[in-house]
Design an enzyme around this catalytic site. Sequence first.
Site, PDB file in Angstrom:
ATOM      1  CD  GLU A 107      37.103 104.343 132.585  1.00 45.49           C
ATOM      2  OE1 GLU A 107      37.005 103.346 133.525  1.00 45.49           O
ATOM      3  OE2 GLU A 107      37.969 105.181 133.215  1.00 45.49           O
ATOM      4  CB  CYS A 118      44.588 101.654 135.762  1.00 43.16           C
ATOM      5  SG  CYS A 118      43.508 102.466 134.772  1.00 43.16           S
TER       6      CYS A 118
HETATM    7 ZN   LIG Z   1      44.006 102.508 132.744  1.00 39.61          ZN
END
Ligand SMILES: [Zn+2]
Length: 491
Positions: free
Chosen positions: A151, A248
């Site tokens: 990520e 998230c």
């Molecule tokens: Zn996130």
Amino acid sequence: MADHIAEVFGDEPGQIAGYDGHQEIELALVKLYRTTGEKRYLDLSRYFVEKRGQEPNFLIAESEKRGWTSYWHSGKIEIDPAYFQAHKPVWEMDTAVGHAVRMVYMCAGMADVARESGDRRLYDACERLWAAITNRQMYVTGGIGSMAIGEAFSVNYDLPNDSAYSETCASIGLIFFAQRMLQLNPHSKYADVMERALYNSVLAGMAKDGRSFFYVNPLEVHPHVCNGGNHVFDHVKPVRQEWFGCACCPPNVARLIASLGDYVYTVNDSTIFTHLYVGGQTDFTIGDHTVTLSQQSALPWEGEVRVQVQLQESTTFTLAMRLPSWSPNAKLKVNGKERSIAGKVKDGYMRIEKEWTDGDTIELTLEMPVLHMHSHPLVRADSGKVALQRGPLVYCLEEADNGANLSGLLLPRGAHGSSEPVKVTWKENLLGGMKLLETEALRLTEESWGEELYRSDYTPSYEPMKAIFIPYYAWANRGKGEMTVWVKEQV
Ligand SMILES: [Zn+2]
């Protein structure tokens, strides 16, 4: 909890001389300091920021101590300090590396500490990292972190559109960073990026009905290669998901929208800066006075903004209104009378200093043409392509309006390099109402092609079509289909 963490971490005997693996507490501790006035929370935040990346490396030492095992993994783990931005002290950093959300949360924490402590080294590092991210590693949608593995940021100008990661949280972190830089140095370059991320990659993170979400925000989608068609694209979802194992992003969008007021204005001494043209009413304290601003805005569809000042008694202060980079011309009226902008603009903000009285009004008209955006020549994924933007909104093509094989579309350019006119039309019934962009385009025809995969005796032929663009935030609200932000441009 914060007191406990302060007991456990530090350089005193019996304490752990280390820091967090995922930066975020740095921002929280500064918020706690501002709320309580307790300096020890600011000191702890500064400790975590400054300890990071020092030698010997804490993350390496801690992994060694734990026999290279982790609670999360049964096998032997490997630690790359750069992934955690712990490869060198923060004030030596000049490149965006590692996990994108960690990077921008860390930058926001660094800017917070720089503001409270006046530490010039930290501030300079923030400026360098801001430039590194926004000039070399950011999508036109305000997305950051182009690599799915980790990520993470990859390398400069490497911004693939179809395999983009561009996590919703990373754009939100970029907004946190921008807002803190605006407090340190009110310059419209930060607000331009803040607005770009907000109206595009962040809003795209949630469906129109608010019930499903994107974690990953690609700029080009071919549904047949997602869902296992090509495992390079396993992270790319052609439609929003109801929830995630690590969820998230959805609450981060909710938090940002619920706290949007914090991003619209900032105050420095006796200047109120308006960064975003978002309607609302806000109270400010300027000296001994309470100033109320009521803002009405026609954004993102039109550039009409009206701000009314409410006051108990007249007082002198400066109102600084942002002139967005997307608007080539702005007109300003104060109490109905046109005012010249010339000589009044500093760092992208038009400054109006006067003795304000109750009921004063400011009317701002921002011209909002359709912009033909091009990338830096080294962004190979966008080479020879154009993206359309109007106001803060970046637009995209969807299969629902334009048919499949969007990579076979060409946008013509008129003579002398000027582009064909693009029509702006209001569509009342589409996803709550929106302005579409319509323009003449060409589509590659496949009719004369046979079974072969390759041919040498072929001249491509194109048929005229009308291309319809919708705002990027609204994509994937009408089922599964192709989408692209960047379109090939005729030369
Ligand atoms: Zn996130």
